[in-house]
Design an enzyme around this catalytic site. Structure first.
Site, PDB file in Angstrom:
ATOM      1  N   ARG A  69       0.843  -1.192   0.000  1.00  0.00           N
ATOM      2  CA  ARG A  69       0.000   0.000   0.000  1.00  0.00           C
ATOM      3  C   ARG A  69       0.877   1.241   0.000  1.00  0.00           C
ATOM      4  NH1 ARG A  69      -4.852  -1.751   4.286  1.00  0.00           N
ATOM      5  NH2 ARG A  69      -5.314  -3.739   3.255  1.00  0.00           N
ATOM      6  N   ARG A  84       1.937   1.488  10.101  1.00  0.00           N
ATOM      7  CA  ARG A  84       1.558   1.894   8.742  1.00  0.00           C
ATOM      8  C   ARG A  84       2.777   1.786   7.841  1.00  0.00           C
ATOM      9  NH1 ARG A  84      -2.890   4.908   7.441  1.00  0.00           N
ATOM     10  NH2 ARG A  84      -3.152   5.473   9.626  1.00  0.00           N
ATOM     11  N   GLU A 156      -7.263   0.159  14.709  1.00  0.00           N
ATOM     12  CA  GLU A 156      -7.897  -0.926  13.960  1.00  0.00           C
ATOM     13  C   GLU A 156      -6.902  -2.064  13.722  1.00  0.00           C
ATOM     14  OE1 GLU A 156      -9.089  -1.987   9.440  1.00  0.00           O
ATOM     15  OE2 GLU A 156      -9.590   0.059  10.065  1.00  0.00           O
ATOM     16  N   SER A 159     -10.843  -6.051  10.248  1.00  0.00           N
ATOM     17  CA  SER A 159     -12.153  -5.609   9.780  1.00  0.00           C
ATOM     18  C   SER A 159     -12.762  -6.726   8.946  1.00  0.00           C
ATOM     19  CB  SER A 159     -12.043  -4.325   8.954  1.00  0.00           C
ATOM     20  OG  SER A 159     -11.375  -4.568   7.726  1.00  0.00           O
ATOM     21  N   ARG A 199       0.589  -5.721  12.247  1.00  0.00           N
ATOM     22  CA  ARG A 199       0.160  -4.645  13.146  1.00  0.00           C
ATOM     23  C   ARG A 199      -0.214  -5.177  14.540  1.00  0.00           C
ATOM     24  NH1 ARG A 199      -4.266  -0.131  11.360  1.00  0.00           N
ATOM     25  NH2 ARG A 199      -2.545   0.482  10.024  1.00  0.00           N
TER      26      ARG A 199
END
Length: 235
Positions: A69, A84, A156, A159, A199
Site C-alpha cells: 500500500r 503503517r 484498527e 475488519s 500490526r
C-alpha cells in the site's frame, strides 16, 4: 492459499479498489498489473467468470500474502514503526455464499476475529462502520480496534465486510438456483475479513509489557511458541 500479489486491472477494478482509493495502490505500468493491498483481491478473482456450487454452504478460503500500500495521504502518520508500512503480510478470510446467507456469514467472520483478539488477550471494541465511511464495495463493515496504551487510543487491527453482490456482479461469479421449476443463475455474495497482520505485534507487546521490559505471552499464543510464557529483553 498463498495468493498472487500481482493482479490484472479487471480483477482490481472488479473488487472495487480502483475508485476513490486508487491512489493507494501500486501500479506497474509496463505490464499493466497491480500489486494487491490485500489477498481479498486475488481470492475474489479466483472464481471469476465461473458458476460455483453453494449447495453444501459457503465456499470459504484463507489467503496468506504480502500486501502493498502506498499509504498516500498519511503524511508521515504512524510511518516510523510497523503500524503503517508499504509492505506487510496478512491472513485474509474470504467467503462466497448465497445472498440470503450473507448476513449470517458476516457474523461468523466477525466472531472468528473476536476469538483471535480474545486469545491474544487484547482489550478491544467493535465498530459498526457508518455508511458514509464505507468503501465502494462494502454494504456493511465491522472494524475491531484494540487499545494502544502508548498512544492512548484504539487502533484498527481487523475488519470484515459484507460486499453482497457488488464484486460478484463485476467478476461474473454466479450460482445456479431453482425458480418456478426452471434453473437460472444469479450473482453470489462475497465477504472478507482480516485475521492477522504484523500490526497485531504492536498491540500485543504494548498490552502485555511489564515494568521490567519483559512481555507476558498471552495464554492463547503460548502453544505456538513452545510453551514460552515470557519474552525477556535482550542485553
Amino acid at each position: 492459499m498463498i495468493t498472487p500479489t500481482l493482479v490484472k486491472p479487471e480483477v482490481m477494478a472488479g473488487t472495487g479498489f480502483l475508485g476513490k482509493h486508487a491512489d493507494e495502490i501500486y501500479h506497474l505500468g509496463t505490464d499493466d498489473l497491480y500489486l494487491v493491498g490485500t489477498s481479498e483481491v486475488a481470492l475474489a478473482g479466483y472464481h471469476s467468470g465461473e458458476i460455483v456450487d453453494l449447495a453444501d454452504g459457503p465456499k470459504r478460503y484463507a489467503g496468506w500474502s504480502a500486501c502493498y500500500r502506498r499509504e498516500a495521504g498519511s503524511y508521515g502518520k504512524d510511518t516510523r514503526g510497523i503500524i503503517r508500512v508499504h509492505q506487510f503480510h496478512k491472513v485474509e478470510m474470504f467467503s462466497y455464499c448465497r445472498v440470503e446467507d450473507a448476513a449470517a456469514e458476516h457474523q461468523r467472520l466477525l466472531a472468528w476475529e473476536e476469538q483471535m483478539l480474545a486469545k491474544a488477550g487484547l482489550p478491544y471494541r467493535v465498530i459498526d462502520t457508518a455508511a458514509g465511511d464505507l468503501g465502494s464495495s462494502a454494504a456493511r463493515k465491522f472494524d475491531c480496534e484494540a487499545w494502544l496504551p502508548t498512544q492512548n487510543r484504539y487502533l484498527e487491527l481487523t475488519s470484515t465486510s459484507n460486499c453482497t453482490t457488488f464484486q460478484a456482479r463485476r467478476l461474473g461469479v454466479r450460482e445456479r438456483f431453482e425458480v418456478e421449476g426452471r434453473t437460472e443463475t444469479r450473482p453470489v455474495a462475497t465477504l472478507n475479513g482480516t485475521l492477522a497482520t504484523t500490526r497485531w505485534i504492536v498491540a500485543i507487546l504494548e498490552n502485555h509489557q511489564q515494568p521490567d521490559g519483559s512481555v507476558v505471552v498471552p495464554e492463547g499464543l503460548r502453544g505456538y511458541l513452545g510453551g514460552l510464557e515470557v519474552l525477556e529483553p535482550v542485553g
